[in-house]
Design a protein around this motif. Structure first.
Motif, PDB file in Angstrom:
ATOM      1  N   LYS A  98      60.556  58.022 -23.188  1.00  0.00           N
ATOM      2  CA  LYS A  98      60.313  58.743 -24.448  1.00  0.00           C
ATOM      3  C   LYS A  98      61.156  58.171 -25.581  1.00  0.00           C
ATOM      4  O   LYS A  98      60.676  58.026 -26.709  1.00  0.00           O
ATOM      5  CB  LYS A  98      60.595  60.235 -24.268  1.00  0.00           C
ATOM      6  CG  LYS A  98      59.579  60.930 -23.390  1.00  0.00           C
ATOM      7  CD  LYS A  98      59.967  62.382 -23.134  1.00  0.00           C
ATOM      8  CE  LYS A  98      59.000  63.039 -22.157  1.00  0.00           C
ATOM      9  NZ  LYS A  98      59.403  64.410 -21.817  1.00  0.00           N
ATOM     10  N   GLU A  99      62.412  57.830 -25.300  1.00  0.00           N
ATOM     11  CA  GLU A  99      63.291  57.236 -26.316  1.00  0.00           C
ATOM     12  C   GLU A  99      62.742  55.895 -26.794  1.00  0.00           C
ATOM     13  O   GLU A  99      62.684  55.629 -27.996  1.00  0.00           O
ATOM     14  CB  GLU A  99      64.699  57.019 -25.750  1.00  0.00           C
ATOM     15  CG  GLU A  99      65.482  58.265 -25.495  1.00  0.00           C
ATOM     16  CD  GLU A  99      66.779  57.987 -24.717  1.00  0.00           C
ATOM     17  OE1 GLU A  99      67.088  56.801 -24.424  1.00  0.00           O
ATOM     18  OE2 GLU A  99      67.478  58.969 -24.400  1.00  0.00           O
ATOM     19  N   ILE A 100      62.347  55.039 -25.863  1.00  0.00           N
ATOM     20  CA  ILE A 100      61.824  53.721 -26.200  1.00  0.00           C
ATOM     21  C   ILE A 100      60.535  53.855 -27.001  1.00  0.00           C
ATOM     22  O   ILE A 100      60.354  53.218 -28.037  1.00  0.00           O
ATOM     23  CB  ILE A 100      61.593  52.875 -24.926  1.00  0.00           C
ATOM     24  CG1 ILE A 100      62.936  52.518 -24.286  1.00  0.00           C
ATOM     25  CG2 ILE A 100      60.789  51.622 -25.242  1.00  0.00           C
ATOM     26  CD1 ILE A 100      62.817  51.907 -22.908  1.00  0.00           C
ATOM     27  N   PRO A 113      49.020  58.034 -26.647  1.00  0.00           N
ATOM     28  CA  PRO A 113      50.264  58.813 -26.537  1.00  0.00           C
ATOM     29  C   PRO A 113      50.791  58.811 -25.106  1.00  0.00           C
ATOM     30  O   PRO A 113      50.033  58.633 -24.146  1.00  0.00           O
ATOM     31  CB  PRO A 113      49.838  60.228 -26.942  1.00  0.00           C
ATOM     32  CG  PRO A 113      48.541  60.068 -27.647  1.00  0.00           C
ATOM     33  CD  PRO A 113      47.887  58.834 -27.101  1.00  0.00           C
ATOM     34  N   LEU A 114      52.097  58.989 -24.982  1.00  0.00           N
ATOM     35  CA  LEU A 114      52.675  59.112 -23.648  1.00  0.00           C
ATOM     36  C   LEU A 114      52.045  60.300 -22.936  1.00  0.00           C
ATOM     37  O   LEU A 114      51.943  61.389 -23.506  1.00  0.00           O
ATOM     38  CB  LEU A 114      54.188  59.329 -23.747  1.00  0.00           C
ATOM     39  CG  LEU A 114      55.031  58.102 -24.042  1.00  0.00           C
ATOM     40  CD1 LEU A 114      56.477  58.500 -24.294  1.00  0.00           C
ATOM     41  CD2 LEU A 114      54.953  57.090 -22.912  1.00  0.00           C
ATOM     42  N   GLN A 115      51.606  60.064 -21.704  1.00  0.00           N
ATOM     43  CA  GLN A 115      50.947  61.121 -20.939  1.00  0.00           C
ATOM     44  C   GLN A 115      50.944  60.782 -19.461  1.00  0.00           C
ATOM     45  O   GLN A 115      51.154  59.641 -19.077  1.00  0.00           O
ATOM     46  CB  GLN A 115      49.515  61.302 -21.438  1.00  0.00           C
ATOM     47  CG  GLN A 115      48.664  60.049 -21.322  1.00  0.00           C
ATOM     48  CD  GLN A 115      47.364  60.176 -22.074  1.00  0.00           C
ATOM     49  OE1 GLN A 115      46.420  60.719 -21.530  1.00  0.00           O
ATOM     50  NE2 GLN A 115      47.333  59.691 -23.300  1.00  0.00           N
ATOM     51  N   LYS A 116      50.671  61.798 -18.652  1.00  0.00           N
ATOM     52  CA  LYS A 116      50.536  61.592 -17.216  1.00  0.00           C
ATOM     53  C   LYS A 116      49.208  60.894 -16.956  1.00  0.00           C
ATOM     54  O   LYS A 116      48.208  61.185 -17.591  1.00  0.00           O
ATOM     55  CB  LYS A 116      50.569  62.939 -16.486  1.00  0.00           C
ATOM     56  CG  LYS A 116      50.473  62.791 -14.981  1.00  0.00           C
ATOM     57  CD  LYS A 116      50.686  64.104 -14.273  1.00  0.00           C
ATOM     58  CE  LYS A 116      50.566  64.000 -12.780  1.00  0.00           C
ATOM     59  NZ  LYS A 116      50.594  62.726 -12.132  1.00  0.00           N
ATOM     60  N   THR A 117      49.237  59.919 -16.042  1.00  0.00           N
ATOM     61  CA  THR A 117      48.015  59.225 -15.626  1.00  0.00           C
ATOM     62  C   THR A 117      47.941  59.256 -14.100  1.00  0.00           C
ATOM     63  O   THR A 117      48.858  59.744 -13.434  1.00  0.00           O
ATOM     64  CB  THR A 117      48.026  57.759 -16.106  1.00  0.00           C
ATOM     65  OG1 THR A 117      49.115  57.076 -15.463  1.00  0.00           O
ATOM     66  CG2 THR A 117      48.146  57.651 -17.623  1.00  0.00           C
ATOM     67  N   TYR A 123      52.882  57.458 -19.228  1.00  0.00           N
ATOM     68  CA  TYR A 123      52.372  56.150 -19.641  1.00  0.00           C
ATOM     69  C   TYR A 123      51.836  56.263 -21.059  1.00  0.00           C
ATOM     70  O   TYR A 123      51.214  57.269 -21.425  1.00  0.00           O
ATOM     71  CB  TYR A 123      51.252  55.699 -18.692  1.00  0.00           C
ATOM     72  CG  TYR A 123      50.573  54.419 -19.116  1.00  0.00           C
ATOM     73  CD1 TYR A 123      51.118  53.185 -18.779  1.00  0.00           C
ATOM     74  CD2 TYR A 123      49.395  54.441 -19.857  1.00  0.00           C
ATOM     75  CE1 TYR A 123      50.507  52.005 -19.163  1.00  0.00           C
ATOM     76  CE2 TYR A 123      48.781  53.266 -20.243  1.00  0.00           C
ATOM     77  CZ  TYR A 123      49.339  52.052 -19.900  1.00  0.00           C
ATOM     78  OH  TYR A 123      48.731  50.879 -20.291  1.00  0.00           O
ATOM     79  N   GLY A 124      52.073  55.230 -21.867  1.00  0.00           N
ATOM     80  CA  GLY A 124      51.522  55.205 -23.212  1.00  0.00           C
ATOM     81  C   GLY A 124      51.531  53.797 -23.768  1.00  0.00           C
ATOM     82  O   GLY A 124      52.176  52.894 -23.222  1.00  0.00           O
ATOM     83  N   PHE A 134      53.137  47.314 -26.910  1.00  0.00           N
ATOM     84  CA  PHE A 134      53.932  47.619 -25.716  1.00  0.00           C
ATOM     85  C   PHE A 134      53.223  48.681 -24.887  1.00  0.00           C
ATOM     86  O   PHE A 134      52.709  49.661 -25.427  1.00  0.00           O
ATOM     87  CB  PHE A 134      55.310  48.169 -26.100  1.00  0.00           C
ATOM     88  CG  PHE A 134      56.236  47.160 -26.679  1.00  0.00           C
ATOM     89  CD1 PHE A 134      57.167  46.519 -25.866  1.00  0.00           C
ATOM     90  CD2 PHE A 134      56.195  46.843 -28.020  1.00  0.00           C
ATOM     91  CE1 PHE A 134      58.042  45.580 -26.401  1.00  0.00           C
ATOM     92  CE2 PHE A 134      57.063  45.906 -28.570  1.00  0.00           C
ATOM     93  CZ  PHE A 134      57.986  45.279 -27.756  1.00  0.00           C
ATOM     94  N   GLN A 135      53.216  48.482 -23.586  1.00  0.00           N
ATOM     95  CA  GLN A 135      52.800  49.508 -22.638  1.00  0.00           C
ATOM     96  C   GLN A 135      54.071  50.062 -22.007  1.00  0.00           C
ATOM     97  O   GLN A 135      54.870  49.293 -21.463  1.00  0.00           O
ATOM     98  CB  GLN A 135      51.914  48.925 -21.541  1.00  0.00           C
ATOM     99  CG  GLN A 135      50.602  48.359 -22.045  1.00  0.00           C
ATOM    100  CD  GLN A 135      49.774  47.833 -20.899  1.00  0.00           C
ATOM    101  OE1 GLN A 135      49.780  48.380 -19.793  1.00  0.00           O
ATOM    102  NE2 GLN A 135      49.038  46.768 -21.162  1.00  0.00           N
TER     103      GLN A 135
END
Length: 142
Positions: A98-100, A113-117, A123-124, A134-135
């Motif tokens: 989340k920080e990165i 957006p960052l999320q559960k996959t 993952y985002g 960036f992944q």
């Protein structure tokens, strides 16, 4: 046989800014920055004033990985970003991911957006202000 790969990013005069941005965003450490003007003078190939402050080579250490950088010569063809190559980061902790992600999205664009996959608890995808995609992928814990 052992082999080590690292991304080598090129910029059009913004390498110094990019290196220090990634140092902070990724929690890395600048190993070195060499400017074209730092090179010994060669009358056969003089370094002009418009090149002296551009980065010839920079090295950033991020964990066990290396990212290297360089500026192009003024007037050389340059295309920022693109999606032909993306950089995948795999922080172990969700808080670090989340920080990165937050740091990289500043001035950039969130593509996913960052999320559960199905393969990751978080993952985002984000394209930063320099056009680099960036992944961010937190690995599943066994």
């Amino acid at each position: 046989m052992s082999i080590h790969l690292n991304p080598y990013l090129n910029f059009d005069g913004t390498t110094k800014e990019a290196v220090y941005f990634y140092e902070k965003a990724l929690g890395g450490q600048v190993v070195g920055i060499m400017l074209f003007g730092d090179m010994p003078e060669d009358p056969e190939h003089p370094v002009t004033d418009d090149i002296k402050d551009r980065v010839m080579h920079a090295h950033l250490k991020v964990g066990d990985s290396d990212i290297m950088f360089s500026d192009t010569f003024p007037g050389m063809p340059y295309q920022a970003g693109g999606d032909a190559v993306q950089i995948a980061l795999h922080p172990q902790e969700e808080s670090r991911a989340k920080e990165i992600f937050s740091a990289l999205e500043e001035g950039g664009q969130v593509l996913m957006p960052l999320q559960k996959t199905d393969w990751s608890p978080l993952y985002g995808i984000v394209r930063d202000k320099f056009g680099i995609t960036f992944q961010i992928n937190v690995p599943e814990k066994p």
